[in-house]
Write a protein that holds these residues in place. Structure first.
Motif, short mmCIF file in Angstrom:
data_model
loop_
_atom_site.label_atom_id
_atom_site.label_comp_id
_atom_site.label_asym_id
_atom_site.label_seq_id
_atom_site.Cartn_x
_atom_site.Cartn_y
_atom_site.Cartn_z
N UNK A 173 0.84 -1.20 0.00
CA UNK A 173 0.00 0.00 0.00
C UNK A 173 0.87 1.25 0.00
N UNK A 174 2.00 1.20 0.70
CA UNK A 174 2.93 2.34 0.67
C UNK A 174 3.45 2.58 -0.75
N UNK A 175 3.79 1.51 -1.47
CA UNK A 175 4.25 1.66 -2.85
C UNK A 175 3.15 2.22 -3.74
N UNK A 176 1.90 1.81 -3.50
CA UNK A 176 0.77 2.35 -4.25
C UNK A 176 0.63 3.85 -3.99
N UNK A 177 0.87 4.26 -2.74
CA UNK A 177 0.82 5.68 -2.42
C UNK A 177 1.96 6.43 -3.10
N UNK A 178 3.13 5.82 -3.20
CA UNK A 178 4.22 6.45 -3.95
C UNK A 178 3.82 6.72 -5.38
N UNK A 179 3.17 5.74 -6.02
CA UNK A 179 2.72 5.92 -7.41
C UNK A 179 1.74 7.08 -7.50
#
Length: 271
Positions: free
Chosen positions: A115-121
């Motif tokens: 989810x953190x990586x999705x937020x980065x995107x």
């Protein structure tokens, strides 16, 4: 800041490096998201994340970056225009059904990291955010063990059936109740409290394992004062409460810390 519904923030290894997408072959992303400037009347800040939906209220871009890159504190996010700290945003992001199924198959730690990586995107797309990893000497608070106290009780790793006990912590105003929490987890929880002023807190207690405890304190004007602002001369502030109730101390130091340096960011067009 707000809680992560259904996901334990402190499940992430606090000694781990910042979370960057370097080496990730396919960077995950939300299926759809709306980003709006928080209306002036809104006063409540929150971040709730689950496999299907992430809802954010009244968060600054600096705080969102800290979450997305697994920083211990907002102070690890440096640079950028002044509005990244002052302007607040509301975000509603939904996950595709395929991605929901994938997230639900992961461990809690891997789920929150995804989810953190999705937020980065999302931040890269909507805020045109560009960051680099760096290292700076910052003022920190070291959580150290000063004396044994009965309030800090070792917790078993498994229940009577042999199943692993999930860490659980509830903070309501100035009361904290924790079950099976590590000292690393406590350090992260303390970094969220106003009295520590967003300072990076590093666990240096040397206490391994899990602990059950409760902690009660009174609001403080600043983290440098041990006497509560509103609780009277005898009411313990957070720093004193840690010592008296748990035998722990927050010690001011300086140390080299990984940071996220903002190289560019743009305020998004609301949708």
């Amino acid at each position: 800041m707000g809680s992560l519904a259904g996901i334990s923030c402190y499940a992430v290894n606090l000694n781990a490096q910042l979370l960057f997408s370097t080496g990730v072959s396919v960077i995950p992303s939300f299926d759809a998201a709306t980003v709006k400037v928080t209306p002036p009347e809104s006063q409540h800040e929150s971040l709730h994340a689950s496999a299907s939906r992430t809802t954010i209220t009244r968060c600054s871009l600096r705080h969102l970056i800290a979450f997305a890159y697994r920083a211990k504190s907002d102070s690890q996010v440096i640079g950028g225009p002044s509005w990244v700290s002052t302007k607040r945003f509301d975000i509603a992001a939904v996950t595709s059904s395929d991605e929901v199924a994938h997230l639900n198959s992961l461990s809690p730690e891997n789920r929150i990291n995804t989810i953190r990586l999705m937020m980065q995107s999302l931040l890269e797309e909507r805020f045109q955010l560009r960051v680099v990893r760096s290292r700076r000497q910052l003022a920190i608070l070291a959580l150290v063990h000063s004396t044994d106290r009965p309030g800090l009780s070792p917790a078993p790793a498994t229940d009577n059936s042999g199943a692993a006990i999930r860490p659980h912590v509830v903070v309501h105003n100035t009361h904290m109740a924790a079950t099976a929490l590590t000292m690393e987890g406590l350090a992260e929880e303390l970094s969220e409290e106003p009295e520590t002023e967003g300072t990076v807190i590093i666990d240096r207690t040397g206490l391994p394992g899990l602990f059950n405890f409760t902690l009660d304190w009174s609001p403080e004007a600043t983290s440098s004062k041990d006497t509560a602002k509103d609780g009277g001369a005898n009411a313990p502030g957070l720093f004193t409460a840690l010592s008296e109730q748990l035998g722990l101390r927050l010690k001011r130091e300086k140390d080299d810390v990984d940071v996220i340096e903002i190289t560019s960011a743009q305020s998004p067009t609301p949708n």
